[in-house]
Design a protein around this motif. Structure first.
Motif, PDB file in Angstrom:
ATOM      1  N   ASP A 254      38.006  31.414  49.239  1.00 57.52           N
ATOM      2  CA  ASP A 254      38.722  31.824  50.580  1.00 57.52           C
ATOM      3  C   ASP A 254      40.340  31.926  50.407  1.00 57.52           C
ATOM      4  O   ASP A 254      41.127  32.756  51.172  1.00 57.52           O
ATOM      5  N   GLU A 255      40.887  31.073  49.778  1.00 52.05           N
ATOM      6  CA  GLU A 255      42.310  30.618  49.452  1.00 52.05           C
ATOM      7  C   GLU A 255      42.667  31.913  48.820  1.00 52.05           C
ATOM      8  O   GLU A 255      43.957  32.633  49.287  1.00 52.05           O
ATOM      9  N   LEU A 256      41.912  32.614  47.957  1.00 50.76           N
ATOM     10  CA  LEU A 256      42.455  33.907  47.250  1.00 50.76           C
ATOM     11  C   LEU A 256      42.330  34.851  48.041  1.00 50.76           C
ATOM     12  O   LEU A 256      43.018  36.052  47.865  1.00 50.76           O
ATOM     13  N   GLY A 257      41.455  34.818  49.027  1.00 53.53           N
ATOM     14  CA  GLY A 257      40.985  36.031  50.036  1.00 53.53           C
ATOM     15  C   GLY A 257      40.292  37.021  49.305  1.00 53.53           C
ATOM     16  O   GLY A 257      40.395  38.174  49.423  1.00 53.53           O
ATOM     17  N   GLU A 258      39.346  36.617  48.182  1.00 56.58           N
ATOM     18  CA  GLU A 258      38.296  37.122  47.558  1.00 56.58           C
ATOM     19  C   GLU A 258      37.096  36.724  47.570  1.00 56.58           C
ATOM     20  O   GLU A 258      36.648  35.488  48.009  1.00 56.58           O
ATOM     21  N   GLN A 259      35.853  37.638  47.587  1.00 55.58           N
ATOM     22  CA  GLN A 259      34.585  37.169  47.473  1.00 55.58           C
ATOM     23  C   GLN A 259      34.126  36.514  46.101  1.00 55.58           C
ATOM     24  O   GLN A 259      34.809  36.552  45.199  1.00 55.58           O
ATOM     25  N   PRO A 260      33.638  35.480  46.343  1.00 57.85           N
ATOM     26  CA  PRO A 260      32.937  34.765  45.271  1.00 57.85           C
ATOM     27  C   PRO A 260      32.391  35.344  44.030  1.00 57.85           C
ATOM     28  O   PRO A 260      32.743  34.930  42.804  1.00 57.85           O
ATOM     29  N   SER A 261      31.518  36.155  44.367  1.00 59.50           N
ATOM     30  CA  SER A 261      31.045  37.180  43.203  1.00 59.50           C
ATOM     31  C   SER A 261      32.039  37.893  42.638  1.00 59.50           C
ATOM     32  O   SER A 261      32.042  37.959  41.209  1.00 59.50           O
ATOM     33  N   HIS A 270      38.551  37.683  32.121  1.00 60.72           N
ATOM     34  CA  HIS A 270      39.755  36.881  31.366  1.00 60.72           C
ATOM     35  C   HIS A 270      39.212  36.207  30.190  1.00 60.72           C
ATOM     36  O   HIS A 270      40.059  35.577  29.381  1.00 60.72           O
ATOM     37  N   ARG A 271      38.003  35.973  29.576  1.00 58.65           N
ATOM     38  CA  ARG A 271      37.634  35.228  28.819  1.00 58.65           C
ATOM     39  C   ARG A 271      37.506  35.867  27.585  1.00 58.65           C
ATOM     40  O   ARG A 271      37.482  37.071  27.338  1.00 58.65           O
ATOM     41  N   PRO A 272      37.947  35.019  26.287  1.00 60.38           N
ATOM     42  CA  PRO A 272      37.981  35.569  25.147  1.00 60.38           C
ATOM     43  C   PRO A 272      36.776  36.071  24.614  1.00 60.38           C
ATOM     44  O   PRO A 272      35.486  35.358  25.010  1.00 60.38           O
ATOM     45  N   ALA A 273      36.476  37.085  23.826  1.00 62.10           N
ATOM     46  CA  ALA A 273      35.301  37.915  23.408  1.00 62.10           C
ATOM     47  C   ALA A 273      34.601  38.648  24.253  1.00 62.10           C
ATOM     48  O   ALA A 273      33.626  39.432  24.041  1.00 62.10           O
ATOM     49  N   VAL A 274      34.835  38.434  25.510  1.00 59.76           N
ATOM     50  CA  VAL A 274      33.851  39.102  26.514  1.00 59.76           C
ATOM     51  C   VAL A 274      34.297  40.812  26.614  1.00 59.76           C
ATOM     52  O   VAL A 274      35.406  40.909  26.611  1.00 59.76           O
ATOM     53  N   THR A 275      33.246  41.348  26.303  1.00 57.93           N
ATOM     54  CA  THR A 275      33.421  42.722  26.451  1.00 57.93           C
ATOM     55  C   THR A 275      33.070  43.165  28.086  1.00 57.93           C
ATOM     56  O   THR A 275      33.881  43.886  28.450  1.00 57.93           O
ATOM     57  N   GLU A 295      39.317  44.667  39.954  1.00 57.43           N
ATOM     58  CA  GLU A 295      40.669  44.966  40.608  1.00 57.43           C
ATOM     59  C   GLU A 295      41.343  43.139  40.693  1.00 57.43           C
ATOM     60  O   GLU A 295      42.574  43.157  40.908  1.00 57.43           O
ATOM     61  N   VAL A 296      40.573  42.355  40.712  1.00 64.46           N
ATOM     62  CA  VAL A 296      40.668  40.926  40.926  1.00 64.46           C
ATOM     63  C   VAL A 296      41.618  40.169  39.771  1.00 64.46           C
ATOM     64  O   VAL A 296      40.802  40.257  38.429  1.00 64.46           O
ATOM     65  N   LYS A 297      42.817  40.096  39.566  1.00 62.46           N
ATOM     66  CA  LYS A 297      43.518  39.583  38.679  1.00 62.46           C
ATOM     67  C   LYS A 297      43.903  38.082  38.888  1.00 62.46           C
ATOM     68  O   LYS A 297      44.430  37.496  40.032  1.00 62.46           O
ATOM     69  N   LEU A 298      43.659  37.281  37.913  1.00 64.70           N
ATOM     70  CA  LEU A 298      43.473  35.692  38.074  1.00 64.70           C
ATOM     71  C   LEU A 298      44.888  35.242  37.432  1.00 64.70           C
ATOM     72  O   LEU A 298      44.724  35.324  35.965  1.00 64.70           O
ATOM     73  N   ASP A 299      45.821  34.580  37.860  1.00 63.00           N
ATOM     74  CA  ASP A 299      46.994  34.120  37.028  1.00 63.00           C
ATOM     75  C   ASP A 299      46.460  32.749  36.472  1.00 63.00           C
ATOM     76  O   ASP A 299      45.287  32.183  36.637  1.00 63.00           O
ATOM     77  N   ASP A 300      47.571  32.170  35.718  1.00 62.77           N
ATOM     78  CA  ASP A 300      47.364  31.124  34.937  1.00 62.77           C
ATOM     79  C   ASP A 300      47.056  29.793  35.744  1.00 62.77           C
ATOM     80  O   ASP A 300      46.009  29.001  35.648  1.00 62.77           O
ATOM     81  N   LYS A 301      47.428  29.888  37.158  1.00 58.00           N
ATOM     82  CA  LYS A 301      47.215  28.745  37.924  1.00 58.00           C
ATOM     83  C   LYS A 301      45.878  28.911  38.432  1.00 58.00           C
ATOM     84  O   LYS A 301      45.148  27.843  38.534  1.00 58.00           O
TER      85      LYS A 301
END
Length: 322
Positions: A254-261, A270-275, A295-301
């Motif tokens: 909710d803080e991110l304004g994005e759906q959980p899925s 964002h995970r290593p090796a994931v295609t 389209e959802v980009k997750l920063d380091d935080k």
């Protein structure tokens, strides 16, 4: 649509893989065809199935649905990287399942007939067969490749040790070996980080996570509580076991304004090796909604916050030893 190389190969696949397990049991053939057509419209070119899908022994219901879709033409087969799997019993006789050379030959030919195609792009072992040596497994796969019936070989549900053993056996035979591994991997199930992901990274194997939403638990389950209560008892049990984490997770979404899925899928990307995580829409509308995850980009935080809610693993042995 975004694309990535499948492991160390030159093969380009979409960053989301269309899972077809619902085709037949949950989704009609007409709707399944509509979903696959829409997937192509959206740029998804990577489809995953298995000979046992449809869950009626020996029928190959899902593969048949895909095969009839391919038969419509219009470039459907040519634009699809089709991955299927073998291992499960397709009959009641002793050699109607697993990974013997005999079953690999029979299962591949049967899948080709059902899929109405002359080759399988990625042929995957659905599970490890501890009774079949990798020398036998690779010899059978080499023959299929020489015959032009398969292009690449993948695995599913292998441990890191199985991946290493498979690759070293393939290396001795001067064969390409595994190019992909399907593992259950999501924010709640992070065991692959111990050994499977390090093995995939080292050997150049593309990780294809299945159950990216943990059966719906990471898909906004608290907002659908009435439906969950009437759902399978194991989902209800898992919700109660993980309720505090899910509450914190949905609040963060909710803080991110994005759906959980969408956040759960974006995290995997964002995970290593994931295609490509496997998505399993039951409707065209669900498929359309899922694309937002790209389209959802997750920063380091944000990634650190997710690790705080769902603690992960360091690669073994450091996770459990010095």
């Amino acid at each position: 649509m975004e694309y990535a190389q499948l492991g160390r190969t030159g093969l380009k696949v979409s960053r989301l893989c269309l899972g077809t397990m619902n085709f037949g049991p949950q989704t009609t053939e007409e709707d399944s065809h509509a979903i696959m057509d829409r997937a192509h419209e959206l740029g998804l070119n990577f489809f995953d199935t298995a000979d046992v899908y449809g869950w009626q022994k020996g029928e190959g219901i899902t593969e048949n649905i895909i095969g009839r879709w391919f038969a419509k033409g219009g470039g459907r087969r040519e634009r699809t990287v089709i991955a299927t799997k073998l291992y499960g019993d397709m009959g009641d006789w002793p050699n109607d399942g697993r990974l013997s050379a005999l079953n690999i030959r029979r299962a591949a030919d049967a899948s080709l007939r059902r899929l109405q195609t002359d080759h399988i792009d990625v042929y995957q072992a659905h599970h490890i067969d501890r009774n079949t040596p990798f020398e036998e497994f690779w010899e059978a796969m080499e023959v299929l490749r020489q015959q032009g019936k398969i292009l690449y070989v993948g695995s599913s549900n292998f441990a890191g040790w199985h991946i290493a053993k498979a690759q070293e056996t393939a290396r001795r035979r001067n064969f390409l070996g595994l190019v992909s591994e399907q593992s259950p991997y999501n924010l709640l199930v992070r065991a692959p980080e111990l050994e499977v992901i390090p093995a995939c990274e080292d050997y150049g194997i593309g990780l294809i996570p299945w159950s990216p939403l943990f059966g719906g638990l990471l898909g906004g389950v608290l907002r659908k509580l009435d439906r969950v209560r009437s759902a399978a008892s194991d989902l209800v049990t898992e919700l109660e076991r993980n309720r505090e984490k899910i509450e914190r997770y949905e609040a963060f979404c909710d803080e991110l304004g994005e759906q959980p899925s969408h956040v759960a899928l974006a995290w995997l990307l964002h995970r290593p090796a994931v295609t490509a995580p496997i998505i399993g829409p039951r409707t065209v509308e669900q498929l359309d909604g899922t694309i937002r995850a790209l389209e959802v980009k997750l920063d380091d935080k944000a990634l650190a916050r997710l690790d705080e809610i769902f603690p992960g693993h360091r690669p073994a042995p450091e996770d459990y030893a010095w």
